[in-house]
Design an enzyme around this catalytic site. Structure first.
Site, PDB file in Angstrom:
ATOM      1  N   ASP A  56       0.888  -1.163   0.000  1.00 19.26           N
ATOM      2  CA  ASP A  56       0.000   0.000   0.000  1.00 19.26           C
ATOM      3  C   ASP A  56       0.930   1.218   0.000  1.00 19.26           C
ATOM      4  OD1 ASP A  56      -1.498   2.198   0.761  1.00 19.26           O
ATOM      5  OD2 ASP A  56      -2.585   1.142   2.343  1.00 19.26           O
ATOM      6  N   ILE A  57       0.819   2.068  -1.005  1.00 19.00           N
ATOM      7  CA  ILE A  57       1.784   3.161  -1.162  1.00 19.00           C
ATOM      8  C   ILE A  57       1.767   4.122   0.033  1.00 19.00           C
ATOM      9  CG2 ILE A  57       0.324   4.808  -2.439  1.00 19.00           C
ATOM     10  CD1 ILE A  57       2.847   5.224  -4.266  1.00 19.00           C
ATOM     11  N   ASP A  70      -5.748   7.803  -4.882  1.00 19.35           N
ATOM     12  CA  ASP A  70      -6.036   9.191  -4.496  1.00 19.35           C
ATOM     13  C   ASP A  70      -6.803   9.217  -3.162  1.00 19.35           C
ATOM     14  OD1 ASP A  70      -6.160  11.931  -4.769  1.00 19.35           O
ATOM     15  OD2 ASP A  70      -7.505  11.932  -6.507  1.00 19.35           O
ATOM     16  N   SER A  99      -2.655   5.649 -13.779  1.00 21.95           N
ATOM     17  CA  SER A  99      -3.639   5.486 -14.878  1.00 21.95           C
ATOM     18  C   SER A  99      -4.168   4.063 -15.072  1.00 21.95           C
ATOM     19  CB  SER A  99      -3.096   5.972 -16.235  1.00 21.95           C
ATOM     20  OG  SER A  99      -3.111   7.373 -16.308  1.00 21.95           O
ATOM     21  N   GLY A 144      -5.984   2.166 -13.035  1.00 24.17           N
ATOM     22  CA  GLY A 144      -7.231   1.837 -12.344  1.00 24.17           C
ATOM     23  C   GLY A 144      -8.394   2.483 -13.071  1.00 24.17           C
TER      24      GLY A 144
END
Ligand code: APR
Length: 191
Positions: free
Chosen positions: A17-18, A41, A128, A130
């Site tokens: 998980d970033i 996001d 891009s 997702g």
């Protein structure tokens, strides 16, 4: 985690998980309105807290929209980073509308921004792939090519780039493609 050594620099392929990656910069996959959303996001704003959006409100008032291929910077709130770079990836249409160049520009622009600030480490999600529906394998090739070329050409402070995949099957795509592209790789326990 797989490590690709590029001279003294390290390109890491990491399933994570970033929002949990401890780096100088976490890159967000944002939209041109900079207004938040789902996916990575949403995760970044949830984990970082409301001050990130407050900063984006100010930036939005100043610049309006942020075009695809570019990025803006905010602090990182409660995330384990100093900055978030909000990169706007292309919405995939037909592959003939400049999507590849815009996606490559996202990675290059963020690396340039990190170098300008004399930072050492940066983590990227798979921008891009997702909600914006960029074909995953093609996006992976662009990420690997762009970042490895940039790291080979630049001698500045940036020495660790983490390309973060959210699940095991995405991670396998990155590792398999890196192998096919003949990067020499070593396994390491994730830190
Ligand atoms: N950590 C790492 N990767 C993640 C995480 C996470 N916490 N959450 C999602 N991902 C991965 C997804 O699996 C996907 O591969 O990030 C990649 C990008 O997916 P999206 O977040 O949907 O980003 P994108 O395709 O660029 O679409 C951007 O979605 O959330 C909205 O506001 C955003 O409108 C914008 C659009």
């Amino acid at each position: 985690m797989q490590i690709i050594n590029l001279g003294p620099r390290e390109l890491q392929l990491l399933e994570s998980d970033i929002t949990k990656t401890a780096v100088d910069v976490i890159v967000n996959a944002a939209n041109s309105h900079l207004g938040g959303g789902g996916g990575v996001d949403g995760a970044i704003h949830r984990a970082g807290g409301p001050e990130i959006m407050h900063e984006l409100d100010t930036i939005r008032q100043r610049i309006g929209r942020c075009p695809a291929g570019s990025a803006v910077v905010t602090g990182a709130g409660k995330l384990p980073a100093q900055f978030v770079f909000h990169a706007v990836g292309p919405i995939y249409r037909d592959g003939q509308s400049g999507e590849a160049a815009q996606l490559s520009s996202c990675y290059r622009t963020c690396l340039d921004m990190a170098a300008d600030r004399r930072l050492a480490s940066i983590s990227f999600p798979s921008i891009s792939t997702g909600a914006y529906r960029f074909p995953f394998e093609e996006a992976t090739r662009i990420a690997l090519e762009t970042v490895s070329q940039w790291l080979t050409l630049h001698n500045g402070t940036v020495h660790t780039v983490k390309l973060v995949q959210f699940d095991a099957s995405d991670h396998r795509v990155y590792c398999n493609l890196a192998y096919k592209m003949q990067f020499s790789m070593a396994s390491k326990a994730s830190s």
